[in-house]
Design an enzyme around this catalytic site. Structure first.
Site, mmCIF file in Angstrom:
data_model
loop_
_atom_site.group_PDB
_atom_site.id
_atom_site.type_symbol
_atom_site.label_atom_id
_atom_site.label_comp_id
_atom_site.label_asym_id
_atom_site.label_seq_id
_atom_site.Cartn_x
_atom_site.Cartn_y
_atom_site.Cartn_z
ATOM 1 N N GLY A 1 1.099 -0.904 -0.041
ATOM 2 C CA GLY A 1 -0.018 -0.069 -0.297
ATOM 3 C C GLY A 1 1.040 0.856 -0.072
ATOM 4 N N ALA A 2 2.016 1.410 -0.606
ATOM 5 C CA ALA A 2 3.014 1.747 -0.901
ATOM 6 C C ALA A 2 2.867 3.462 -1.567
ATOM 7 C CB ALA A 2 4.283 1.780 -0.633
ATOM 8 N N ALA A 3 1.568 3.497 -2.443
ATOM 9 C CA ALA A 3 1.454 4.319 -3.294
ATOM 10 C C ALA A 3 0.722 5.317 -3.140
ATOM 11 C CB ALA A 3 0.833 3.263 -4.911
ATOM 12 N N ILE B 1 -0.768 6.484 4.080
ATOM 13 C CA ILE B 1 0.176 6.363 5.276
ATOM 14 C C ILE B 1 1.586 5.391 4.367
ATOM 15 C CG2 ILE B 1 0.459 4.746 6.973
ATOM 16 C CD1 ILE B 1 -2.387 6.007 7.941
ATOM 17 N N ASN C 1 0.309 -2.989 5.470
ATOM 18 C CA ASN C 1 0.361 -1.625 5.679
ATOM 19 C C ASN C 1 -1.456 -1.716 4.759
ATOM 20 O OD1 ASN C 1 -0.177 1.745 5.742
ATOM 21 N ND2 ASN C 1 0.375 1.243 3.574
ATOM 22 N N TYR D 1 -14.906 -3.540 9.166
ATOM 23 C CA TYR D 1 -13.395 -3.031 8.856
ATOM 24 C C TYR D 1 -12.611 -2.765 10.803
ATOM 25 C CZ TYR D 1 -10.112 1.484 8.944
ATOM 26 O OH TYR D 1 -9.097 1.669 9.163
HETATM 27 N N1 LIG Z 1 -6.602 7.090 6.838
HETATM 28 C C1 LIG Z 1 -6.779 6.658 8.196
HETATM 29 O O1 LIG Z 1 -7.467 7.378 9.109
HETATM 30 C C2 LIG Z 1 -6.212 5.844 8.828
HETATM 31 C C3 LIG Z 1 -6.052 4.319 8.101
HETATM 32 N N2 LIG Z 1 -5.951 3.680 8.706
HETATM 33 C C4 LIG Z 1 -4.587 2.490 8.204
HETATM 34 O O2 LIG Z 1 -3.624 2.463 6.825
HETATM 35 C C5 LIG Z 1 -3.674 1.676 6.107
HETATM 36 C C6 LIG Z 1 -3.022 2.925 4.910
HETATM 37 O O3 LIG Z 1 -4.077 3.201 4.198
HETATM 38 P P1 LIG Z 1 -4.044 4.763 3.786
HETATM 39 O O4 LIG Z 1 -2.732 5.098 3.501
HETATM 40 O O5 LIG Z 1 -4.757 5.742 4.755
HETATM 41 O O6 LIG Z 1 -5.473 4.061 2.545
HETATM 42 P P2 LIG Z 1 -5.160 4.636 1.032
HETATM 43 O O7 LIG Z 1 -6.506 3.986 0.477
HETATM 44 O O8 LIG Z 1 -4.421 6.771 0.802
HETATM 45 O O9 LIG Z 1 -3.583 4.027 0.779
HETATM 46 C C7 LIG Z 1 -3.639 2.919 0.466
HETATM 47 C C8 LIG Z 1 -2.917 2.127 -0.350
HETATM 48 O O10 LIG Z 1 -2.918 0.421 -0.478
HETATM 49 C C9 LIG Z 1 -3.112 0.281 -1.801
HETATM 50 N N3 LIG Z 1 -4.243 -1.277 -1.674
HETATM 51 C C10 LIG Z 1 -5.428 -1.477 -1.667
HETATM 52 N N4 LIG Z 1 -5.339 -2.415 -1.741
HETATM 53 C C11 LIG Z 1 -4.340 -3.133 -2.184
HETATM 54 C C12 LIG Z 1 -4.071 -4.438 -2.519
HETATM 55 N N5 LIG Z 1 -4.450 -5.321 -2.471
HETATM 56 N N6 LIG Z 1 -3.044 -4.979 -2.271
HETATM 57 C C13 LIG Z 1 -1.751 -4.251 -2.597
HETATM 58 N N7 LIG Z 1 -2.324 -2.600 -2.158
HETATM 59 C C14 LIG Z 1 -3.247 -2.491 -2.903
HETATM 60 C C15 LIG Z 1 -4.273 1.707 -2.063
HETATM 61 O O11 LIG Z 1 -3.872 1.099 -3.851
HETATM 62 C C16 LIG Z 1 -3.108 2.483 -1.202
HETATM 63 O O12 LIG Z 1 -2.256 2.571 -2.816
HETATM 64 C C17 LIG Z 1 -5.118 0.846 6.349
HETATM 65 O O13 LIG Z 1 -4.359 -0.507 6.459
HETATM 66 C C18 LIG Z 1 -6.432 1.593 6.769
HETATM 67 O O14 LIG Z 1 -6.612 0.522 7.096
HETATM 68 C C19 LIG Z 1 -5.666 3.269 9.843
HETATM 69 C C20 LIG Z 1 -6.053 4.253 10.693
HETATM 70 C C21 LIG Z 1 -6.588 5.415 10.007
HETATM 71 C C1 LIG Z 2 -12.323 7.048 15.748
HETATM 72 C C2 LIG Z 2 -11.765 5.703 14.811
HETATM 73 C C3 LIG Z 2 -10.522 6.178 14.576
HETATM 74 C C4 LIG Z 2 -9.798 5.258 13.178
HETATM 75 C C5 LIG Z 2 -9.923 5.828 12.486
HETATM 76 C C6 LIG Z 2 -9.842 4.172 10.993
HETATM 77 O O1 LIG Z 2 -9.513 3.458 10.631
HETATM 78 C C7 LIG Z 2 -10.818 4.393 9.575
HETATM 79 C C8 LIG Z 2 -10.516 5.757 9.472
HETATM 80 C C9 LIG Z 2 -10.812 5.440 7.938
HETATM 81 C C10 LIG Z 2 -10.949 6.928 7.135
HETATM 82 C C11 LIG Z 2 -10.128 8.148 7.414
HETATM 83 C C12 LIG Z 2 -9.734 9.033 6.040
HETATM 84 C C13 LIG Z 2 -9.947 10.480 6.494
HETATM 85 C C14 LIG Z 2 -10.011 10.997 5.855
HETATM 86 C C15 LIG Z 2 -10.281 12.947 6.094
HETATM 87 O O2 LIG Z 2 -9.265 13.078 4.814
HETATM 88 C C16 LIG Z 2 -11.446 13.144 6.218
HETATM 89 O O3 LIG Z 2 -11.835 14.242 4.723
HETATM 90 C C17 LIG Z 2 -12.053 12.825 6.835
HETATM 91 C C18 LIG Z 2 -13.046 13.843 7.081
HETATM 92 C C19 LIG Z 2 -14.668 12.489 7.541
HETATM 93 C C20 LIG Z 2 -15.810 13.058 7.365
HETATM 94 O O4 LIG Z 2 -15.917 13.418 5.785
HETATM 95 O O5 LIG Z 2 -16.332 13.047 8.027
#
Ligand SMILES: NC(=O)C1=CN([C@@H]2O[C@H](COP(=O)(O)OP(=O)(O)OC[C@H]3O[C@@H](n4cnc5c(N)ncnc54)[C@H](O)[C@@H]3O)[C@@H](O)[C@H]2O)C=CC1
Ligand SMILES: CCCCCC(=O)CC\C=C/C=C/C=C/[C@@H](O)[C@@H](O)CCCC(=O)O
Length: 252
Positions: free
Chosen positions: A12-14, A17, A91, A151
Site C-alpha cells: 500500500g506504498a503508492a 500512510i 500496510n 473494518y
Molecule cells: N486514513 C486513516 O484514517 C487510517 C488508515 N488506517 C490504515 O492505514 C492503512 C493505509 O491506509 P491509507 O493510507 O489511509 O489509505 P489509502 O487509500 O490512501 O492508501 C492505501 C493504499 O493501499 C493500496 N491497496 C489497496 N488494496 C490493495 C491490495 N489489494 N494490494 C496492494 N495494495 C493495495 C492502494 O492502492 C493505496 O495505494 C490501511 O490499512 C488503513 O486501514 C488506519 C487508521 C486510520
Molecule cells: C474513530 C476511529 C478512527 C479510526 C480511523 C480509521 O481506521 C478509519 C478512518 C478511515 C478513513 C479516514 C479518512 C480520512 C479522511 C480525511 O481526509 C477527512 O476528509 C475525513 C473527514 C471525515 C468526514 O468525512 O466526516
C-alpha cells in the site's frame, strides 16, 4: 535501530500512510520496495522518490496482497534487487463494509500472507537473517468504529495476530520482531465517498459520531511515528498514533 542500508518492503506504498512510511525510511537511509496494486501511481511515485533519494534505493513491485503468488514474487524481486530484506510493513488496506469479503481479504488475510512470507524470507529458522514486521491496524481496534463493524473486526484481528507472533517464543525461533502501529483519523484517500463505504446509509450518523472528537492528522505524522516505533518498539507492542500526538504504547 540504524536504518542506513536496511531494506524495507511496504505494501500500500503508492499513497497515504504507506507512501509516508516509504519516504521517511528513505530519509533515514533505507532502501524501499514499494508494493501496491496500483501500478500507474506506483511507478510514478517510484520515479519521484528515486529522483529525490537515489534510483538505486527505490523499487516498485506491482502486487495485490490478496494474491499469494503475486505477493511472493514481490518478496523474491525485492531480495533479487537489493540482496537482503530487513523490514516488512503490512500496510495495504481498504475501508468498505459493503465489500466486506474483499475488506477481510485485504486487511486481514493480506497481513497474514505478508507475515507468513516475512517469516519465510527473514526467519533465522528458514536460513534468513531475522528482521522486523510492522503491521498497520487502526485505533478502531481499541475504540470500535461503530459505523464500520467489519473494518473494525479486521483491525482487532491484526492486533491479535501481531501480539501472538510478537511473543518472545516466536522471536527466539525466528529472530523476527513484530509490532503494530494503530493510526487514528489520518488525511489520506481511504475515504472517497463515505456514503458508499458504509453497509447502510443509516450508518452515516454513527460515522459522524465516531469521528466527532478526532483531530485529523497528516500521513507524514504517521510516517515519522514509524521511525520512532522501529527504534524503540519491543516485539508484540501495540502503538497508537492519533490526533497528531506522539506515539504511545497501548497496554490493554
Ligand atoms: N486514513 C486513516 O484514517 C487510517 C488508515 N488506517 C490504515 O492505514 C492503512 C493505509 O491506509 P491509507 O493510507 O489511509 O489509505 P489509502 O487509500 O490512501 O492508501 C492505501 C493504499 O493501499 C493500496 N491497496 C489497496 N488494496 C490493495 C491490495 N489489494 N494490494 C496492494 N495494495 C493495495 C492502494 O492502492 C493505496 O495505494 C490501511 O490499512 C488503513 O486501514 C488506519 C487508521 C486510520
Ligand atoms: C474513530 C476511529 C478512527 C479510526 C480511523 C480509521 O481506521 C478509519 C478512518 C478511515 C478513513 C479516514 C479518512 C480520512 C479522511 C480525511 O481526509 C477527512 O476528509 C475525513 C473527514 C471525515 C468526514 O468525512 O466526516
Amino acid at each position: 535501530m540504524d536504518l542506513k542500508g536496511k531494506v524495507a518492503l511496504i505494501t500500500g506504498a503508492a499513497a497515504g500512510i504507506g507512501l509516508a512510511y516509504s519516504e521517511e525510511l528513505l530519509k533515514h537511509g533505507a532502501k524501499v520496495s514499494l508494493c501496491d496494486i496500483d501500478s500507474d501511481i506506483g511507478e510514478q511515485i517510484a520515479d519521484e522518490l528515486g529522483a529525490k533519494y537515489g534510483r538505486k534505493n527505490v523499487l516498485f513491485c506491482q502486487c495485490d496482497v490478496t494474491d499469494y503468488p503475486q505477493y511472493e514474487e514481490a518478496f523474491e524481486m525485492t531480495i533479487k534487487v537489493f540482496n537482503r530484506l530487513d523490514i516488512v510493513i503490512n500496510n495495504a488496506g481498504v475501508m468498505n463494509d459493503r465489500f466486506w469479503e474483499l475488506e477481510v481479504d485485504v486487511n486481514l488475510n493480506g497481513v497474514i500472507r505478508g507475515t507468513l512470507l516475512a517469516y519465510r524470507f527473514m526467519g533465522k529458522d528458514r536460513g534468513g537473517q531475522g528482521g522486523t514486521i510492522v503491521n498497520t491496524a487502526s485505533t478502531a481496534f481499541a475504540r470500535p468504529q461503530v459505523s464500520t463493524p467489519i473494518y473494525t473486526a479486521t483491525n482487532y484481528a491484526v492486533v491479535g495476530l501481531t501480539r501472538a507472533y510478537g511473543d518472545q517464543y516466536h522471536v527466539n525461533l525466528t529472530g523476527v520482531r513484530s509490532l503494530v502501529l494503530c493510526p487514528g483519523l489520518t488525511d489520506t484517500g481511504l475515504v472517497k465517498e463515505i456514503r458508499k463505504q458504509l453497509m447502510s446509509s443509516e450508518y452515516e450518523a454513527a460515522w459522524q459520531r465516531d469521528n466527532a472528537n478526532c483531530k485529523t492528522q497528516s500521513s507524514e505524522h504517521v510516517g515519522r511515528a514509524l521511525i520512532e516505533i522501529l527504534t524503540k518498539g519491543q516485539s508484540g507492542s501495540v502503538w497508537v498514533v492519533e490526533n497528531g500526538q506522539a506515539p504511545r504504547e497501548w497496554r490493554g
